[in-house]
Motif scaffolding. Structure first.
Motif, mmCIF file in Angstrom:
data_model
loop_
_atom_site.group_PDB
_atom_site.id
_atom_site.type_symbol
_atom_site.label_atom_id
_atom_site.label_comp_id
_atom_site.label_asym_id
_atom_site.label_seq_id
_atom_site.Cartn_x
_atom_site.Cartn_y
_atom_site.Cartn_z
ATOM 1 N N VAL A 67 0.813 -1.216 0.000
ATOM 2 C CA VAL A 67 0.000 0.000 0.000
ATOM 3 C C VAL A 67 0.851 1.272 0.000
ATOM 4 O O VAL A 67 0.617 2.180 -0.792
ATOM 5 C CB VAL A 67 -1.007 -0.002 1.178
ATOM 6 N N SER A 68 1.865 1.352 0.862
ATOM 7 C CA SER A 68 2.651 2.583 0.948
ATOM 8 C C SER A 68 3.516 2.818 -0.292
ATOM 9 O O SER A 68 3.955 3.929 -0.546
ATOM 10 C CB SER A 68 3.550 2.566 2.188
ATOM 11 N N ASP A 69 3.757 1.782 -1.060
ATOM 12 C CA ASP A 69 4.610 1.878 -2.245
ATOM 13 C C ASP A 69 3.846 2.412 -3.456
ATOM 14 O O ASP A 69 4.432 3.026 -4.339
ATOM 15 C CB ASP A 69 5.205 0.500 -2.554
ATOM 16 N N HIS A 70 2.552 2.150 -3.547
ATOM 17 C CA HIS A 70 1.682 2.595 -4.645
ATOM 18 C C HIS A 70 2.105 2.026 -5.992
ATOM 19 O O HIS A 70 1.753 2.548 -7.029
ATOM 20 C CB HIS A 70 1.628 4.126 -4.751
ATOM 21 N N LYS A 71 2.907 0.956 -6.012
ATOM 22 C CA LYS A 71 3.382 0.378 -7.260
ATOM 23 C C LYS A 71 2.897 -1.048 -7.365
ATOM 24 O O LYS A 71 3.137 -1.862 -6.487
ATOM 25 C CB LYS A 71 4.913 0.422 -7.320
ATOM 26 N N GLU A 72 2.220 -1.350 -8.462
ATOM 27 C CA GLU A 72 1.730 -2.699 -8.729
ATOM 28 C C GLU A 72 2.884 -3.562 -9.217
ATOM 29 O O GLU A 72 3.720 -3.114 -9.997
ATOM 30 C CB GLU A 72 0.641 -2.639 -9.801
ATOM 31 N N SER A 73 2.962 -4.787 -8.747
ATOM 32 C CA SER A 73 3.961 -5.745 -9.213
ATOM 33 C C SER A 73 3.223 -6.928 -9.820
ATOM 34 O O SER A 73 2.872 -7.885 -9.128
ATOM 35 C CB SER A 73 4.847 -6.209 -8.055
#
Length: 176
Positions: A67-73
């Motif tokens: 969540v805190s990264d805001h980047k989808e993997s």
């Protein structure tokens, strides 16, 4: 600040400086999953050892995100998921090497997250022990020495059972 500390911990765990890597996604010879199985879908609490810092991991059919990264993997050429003998193997492409993390679903729905213990103080001992189990190749790329192994699926399971992979953390499943 607490989220930043947790994110740094996870990044160090995932992309530590010295690491045993692989020539291909693991376990070799096993089928790649096209989607993340439904039993893993959900939200999980990520916390540091002292549980002072927390974040949320969201796993969907297509991949995961913190969540805190805001980047989808998403699963694909750079992130490969395989299942073998009760374990999920997450291979991360860091050209020219693949990094490996292992996830085991617990009976209560939590996820145990394993990685090879590559702490600086233990790394040379790990290499010595590992060379007794399998061939360890080394290559220098851009001034950095990489250590790679290419075990069979059977040999990889032996490495897990012999304790080469340590439980890095438990990701607690959140109720919907």
């Amino acid at each position: 600040m607490k989220r930043l500390a947790l994110l740094c911990f996870l990044l160090v765990t995932i992309f530590s400086c010295k690491e045993i890597s692989y020539k291909e996604p693991q376990p070799s010879g096993k089928a790649t999953l096209k989607t993340v199985p439904a039993e893993l879908h959900g939200m999980y609490v990520l916390s540091d050892d002292k549980e002072t810092s927390k974040d949320t991991l969201i796993i969907t059919a297509s991949g995961y995100r913190v969540v805190s990264d805001h980047k989808e993997s998403p699963l694909g050429d750079s992130l490969v998921l395989k299942y073998y003998k009760g374990y999920y193997f997450l291979s991360i492409n860091e050209n020219p090497e693949w990094l490996l993390r292992i996830v085991k679903r617990q009976p209560n729905g939590d996820l145990a997250y394993f990685s090879m213990d590559t702490e600086e103080k233990n790394f040379n001992q790990l290499l010595r022990n590992l060379t007794k189990e399998t061939t360890v190749d080394s290559v220098v790329i851009k001034g950095e020495k990489l250590y790679q192994i290419n075990p069979s699926a059977h040999k990889l399971m032996k490495l897990i059972k012999k304790g080469y992979f340590k439980k890095a953390l438990i990701m607690k499943k959140m109720n919907p």
